[in-house]
Design a protein around this motif. Sequence first.
Motif, short mmCIF file in Angstrom:
data_model
loop_
_atom_site.label_atom_id
_atom_site.label_comp_id
_atom_site.label_asym_id
_atom_site.label_seq_id
_atom_site.Cartn_x
_atom_site.Cartn_y
_atom_site.Cartn_z
N ALA A 185 0.82 -1.21 0.00
CA ALA A 185 0.00 0.00 0.00
C ALA A 185 0.86 1.27 0.00
CB ALA A 185 -0.93 -0.01 1.20
N GLN A 186 1.91 1.29 0.79
CA GLN A 186 2.80 2.45 0.83
C GLN A 186 3.46 2.70 -0.51
OE1 GLN A 186 5.26 1.34 4.19
NE2 GLN A 186 4.14 2.70 5.59
N ASN A 187 3.90 1.65 -1.18
CA ASN A 187 4.53 1.80 -2.49
C ASN A 187 3.53 2.34 -3.52
OD1 ASN A 187 7.02 0.88 -1.60
ND2 ASN A 187 6.58 -1.26 -2.12
N VAL A 188 2.30 1.85 -3.46
CA VAL A 188 1.29 2.33 -4.40
C VAL A 188 0.97 3.80 -4.16
CG1 VAL A 188 -1.15 2.12 -5.06
CG2 VAL A 188 0.27 0.06 -4.81
N VAL A 201 -6.97 14.84 -3.18
CA VAL A 201 -7.45 13.70 -2.41
C VAL A 201 -6.28 13.19 -1.59
CG1 VAL A 201 -8.45 11.39 -2.52
CG2 VAL A 201 -9.14 13.12 -4.19
N TYR A 202 -6.56 12.72 -0.37
CA TYR A 202 -5.49 12.38 0.56
C TYR A 202 -5.53 10.89 0.91
CZ TYR A 202 -5.94 17.39 0.89
OH TYR A 202 -6.04 18.72 0.56
N PRO A 203 -4.37 10.24 0.92
CA PRO A 203 -4.34 8.81 1.26
C PRO A 203 -4.35 8.57 2.77
CG PRO A 203 -2.15 9.56 0.70
CD PRO A 203 -3.05 10.75 0.51
N ASP A 204 -4.96 7.49 3.16
CA ASP A 204 -4.98 7.09 4.57
C ASP A 204 -4.80 5.58 4.63
OD1 ASP A 204 -5.29 6.89 7.28
OD2 ASP A 204 -7.48 7.06 7.23
N ILE A 205 -3.63 5.14 5.07
CA ILE A 205 -3.32 3.72 5.13
C ILE A 205 -3.59 3.20 6.52
CG2 ILE A 205 -1.53 1.96 4.85
CD1 ILE A 205 -0.14 3.79 2.88
N LYS A 241 -10.58 11.84 1.53
CA LYS A 241 -9.47 10.90 1.56
C LYS A 241 -9.86 9.57 0.94
CE LYS A 241 -10.57 9.29 6.24
NZ LYS A 241 -10.09 9.14 7.62
N VAL A 242 -8.85 8.84 0.49
CA VAL A 242 -9.01 7.47 0.04
C VAL A 242 -8.33 6.59 1.07
CG1 VAL A 242 -8.28 5.76 -1.66
CG2 VAL A 242 -9.22 7.95 -2.43
N THR A 243 -9.09 5.71 1.67
CA THR A 243 -8.57 4.85 2.74
C THR A 243 -8.21 3.48 2.19
OG1 THR A 243 -9.97 5.99 4.35
CG2 THR A 243 -9.07 3.85 4.99
N ILE A 244 -7.02 3.04 2.52
CA ILE A 244 -6.59 1.67 2.19
C ILE A 244 -6.52 0.93 3.52
CG2 ILE A 244 -4.87 0.22 1.09
CD1 ILE A 244 -3.92 2.69 -0.45
N ARG A 245 -7.44 0.02 3.72
CA ARG A 245 -7.56 -0.65 5.01
C ARG A 245 -7.32 -2.15 4.85
NH1 ARG A 245 -12.04 -2.10 8.88
NH2 ARG A 245 -13.50 -2.02 7.14
N ASP A 250 -11.01 -13.39 9.03
CA ASP A 250 -11.26 -14.59 9.82
C ASP A 250 -9.93 -15.33 9.98
OD1 ASP A 250 -10.86 -16.27 7.49
OD2 ASP A 250 -12.91 -15.76 6.89
N SER A 251 -9.98 -16.55 10.48
CA SER A 251 -8.74 -17.26 10.79
C SER A 251 -7.94 -17.63 9.54
CB SER A 251 -9.04 -18.54 11.59
OG SER A 251 -9.93 -19.38 10.86
N HIS A 252 -8.57 -17.60 8.39
CA HIS A 252 -7.89 -18.03 7.17
C HIS A 252 -7.74 -16.93 6.12
CE1 HIS A 252 -8.07 -22.18 8.52
NE2 HIS A 252 -9.37 -22.06 8.73
N ASN A 253 -8.52 -15.86 6.24
CA ASN A 253 -8.55 -14.85 5.18
C ASN A 253 -8.16 -13.46 5.69
OD1 ASN A 253 -9.54 -16.55 3.01
ND2 ASN A 253 -11.48 -16.60 4.13
N VAL A 254 -7.61 -12.70 4.76
CA VAL A 254 -7.25 -11.31 5.00
C VAL A 254 -8.01 -10.44 4.01
CG1 VAL A 254 -5.37 -9.62 4.86
CG2 VAL A 254 -4.97 -11.86 5.89
N ALA A 255 -8.52 -9.32 4.47
CA ALA A 255 -9.25 -8.39 3.61
C ALA A 255 -8.42 -7.13 3.37
CB ALA A 255 -10.59 -8.02 4.24
N LEU A 256 -8.40 -6.70 2.12
CA LEU A 256 -7.75 -5.45 1.74
C LEU A 256 -8.80 -4.58 1.06
CD1 LEU A 256 -5.10 -3.83 1.52
CD2 LEU A 256 -4.75 -4.90 -0.71
N GLU A 257 -9.08 -3.42 1.67
CA GLU A 257 -10.16 -2.56 1.18
C GLU A 257 -9.61 -1.23 0.68
OE1 GLU A 257 -13.91 -4.00 3.96
OE2 GLU A 257 -12.85 -2.16 4.45
#
Length: 329
Positions: A185-188, A201-205, A241-245, A250-257
């Motif tokens: 996310a930081q590189n992008v 527009v402002y980024p928010d990681i 802002k555009v938020t990258i969260r 859950d125990s098996h998955n990661v979400a990138l929003e």
Amino acid sequence: MVLFIKEHVSLVILNIVQLFLLFLVYWLGGHQQPLLALYATGLGLFLLAVFIGVRYIKNRAFYHRIEANDSNLEETINVETSGALSQAVKELLQRQYQYYQNQFEQLTNRQRDYYQFVNQWIHQMKTPLSVIELIIQEGDDDRSRDIQAEIDRLSKGLDMALYVARLEDFRQDFRAEKVNLRAVAQNVVTDNKRYFIRHRVYPDIQISEHLTAASDAKWLPFVLNQLVTNAVKYASGSGTKVTIRGYQSDSHNVALEVIDEGIGIPKEDQQRVFRSFYTGENGRRHQASTGMGLYMVEEICDRLNHEVKLTSEVDQGTTVTILMHHASL
């Protein structure tokens, strides 16, 4: 079996009618030996049944191969047959198969040459763009900033074309590994800093430094870059802002929003935004839209075994979520 019966039912009916007519003529001719006539008719029916049975046994494999739902041309032409008609059909299929194999090979070679040319051309075009960017770096006027904006657009367009070309050979260009989502996310954001500033527009990681996912370190940044540039473009001038969260869903998955506070997507367009070249209502307002960004996102995520979800409300913003398998540290 069904195909065989359909092919021979007319022959059976014709023979039965002939035998009936012969019996009728024999009877009307005044011959008083009905048992002999019935014997002759039965013998004819027996010979017909033998003929049909032998023909079925000889061509049974061929008919089964044709009727099979999972059959393919190569398996069909390799079936052993002994009938004249089935052998002729087999030879015809072999000739056609060889012809289309040659055509397919020629098209494959032509397509490979085309993609090689596209890749070389894109890399060649990046060199003059870099030179132009170096030339205008010292300028700080509106003209220099406008030129820089167009250079950024050209660079992103070339990157898009390069990744579209590489998508055809995705398996050869893919490597599953543990990817640090915050670093991605930081590189992008760094790569798009001028884009953020230009559009106000402002980024928010909002991603933990230790959050990782099983993905590809080259393709995932491209996916995130497409989502971020889309978010910035449709929130342009809002001062929001555009938020990258990122978080473990859950125990098996990661979400990138990627969450923006822009104009949103109408409901009637939300089911079609992942189609190639579909721009929708928002795309008609923003002439720079190609309709390929979200299409590429879904195509790449499918190949990476990631799931993409989109939710949006008009004038409220859009959230695009990528679900990935977790990679423990």
